[in-house]
Design an enzyme around this catalytic site. Structure first.
Site, PDB file in Angstrom:
ATOM      1  N   SER A   7       0.791  -5.928  -0.375  1.00  0.00           N
ATOM      2  CA  SER A   7       0.136  -5.451  -1.605  1.00  0.00           C
ATOM      3  C   SER A   7       0.545  -4.029  -1.974  1.00  0.00           C
ATOM      4  CB  SER A   7      -1.392  -5.551  -1.483  1.00  0.00           C
ATOM      5  OG  SER A   7      -1.779  -6.889  -1.225  1.00  0.00           O
ATOM      6  N   ARG A   8       1.714  -3.609  -1.509  1.00  0.00           N
ATOM      7  CA  ARG A   8       2.236  -2.279  -1.783  1.00  0.00           C
ATOM      8  C   ARG A   8       1.371  -1.153  -1.210  1.00  0.00           C
ATOM      9  NH1 ARG A   8       5.668  -5.411  -2.623  1.00  0.00           N
ATOM     10  NH2 ARG A   8       7.198  -5.435  -4.320  1.00  0.00           N
TER      11      ARG A   8
END
Length: 212
Positions: free
Chosen positions: A189-190
């Protein structure tokens, strides 16, 4: 045709926390570098070197790391190249390692100085003959009329020096002494892990976590 905006992937291979890293960033770098070797990464010592010219224009290229220890990160090049002229005017630079298969980056910033001549001599004689002659033949970063100019120069220096060319006076090593080293581990999810080491006035290091 794939749209650039659609190119993405999840990062899921690892994690990095303040309790995971060594207290010395050089030790941590060596740990990650050894893991890149074990993983058989292609060219694990390839690094982006970014410099800034006297006009303020940044410039980046790939060079090879040839030594790392407590003193810093060492590479070799033509002193009269664009990067050499940049470093003459502004002896600060940044390095970037990207070990994509391990989902890792290492960012390094610091001051750059030439290594002593004995160290440059020792590395130069360890290079293959073709590379030693190439250091004479290439007026790095200068415009040439065609490849034949370079090949003619190489042949001339081969005839002049034979199998034992000395180190050119315009070629040698630099060492970047780090003031900042950041270890980046990709996460889902970065929400990547970014652990930085900032050099303190007493020579020690302060460890910080950065927001992704």
């Amino acid at each position: 045709m794939t749209e650039l905006a659609d190119l993405r992937r999840q990062f899921v291979l690892g994690a990095l926390s303040e309790t995971d890293v060594a207290s010395d960033p050089i030790v941590q770098f060596q740990r990650w570098f050894d893991e890149a070797l074990v993983a058989k990464m292609p060219d694990p010592n390839a690094m982006t070197l970014a410099t800034v010219g006297p006009d303020g224009q940044p410039s980046a290229r790939i060079v090879l790391l040839k030594g790392v220890d407590a003193a810093g990160f060492t590479f070799f090049t033509n002193y009269e190249s664009r990067k050499g002229n940049d470093l003459l005017n502004n002896p600060r630079a940044a390095l970037l390692f990207h070990w994509v298969q391990l989902e890792r980056q290492v960012r390094i910033e610091g001051e750059v100085r030439k290594v002593d001549e004995a160290e440059s001599d020792a590395y130069f004689v360890s290079r293959p003959l073709g590379s030693r002659l190439g250091a004479w033949a290439s007026e790095q970063s200068r415009e040439v009329a065609g490849r034949e100019v370079i090949e003619t120069r190489e042949a001339e220096f081969r005839a002049r020096f034979g199998d034992d060319p000395p180190r050119p006076p315009h070629w040698g090593g630099y060492r970047l002494t780090p003031t900042w080293i950041e270890f980046w581990q990709g996460r889902a999810s970065r929400l990547h892990d970014r652990i930085g080491f900032r050099r303190q006035d007493d020579g020690g290091w302060r460890i910080v976590r950065l927001s992704p």
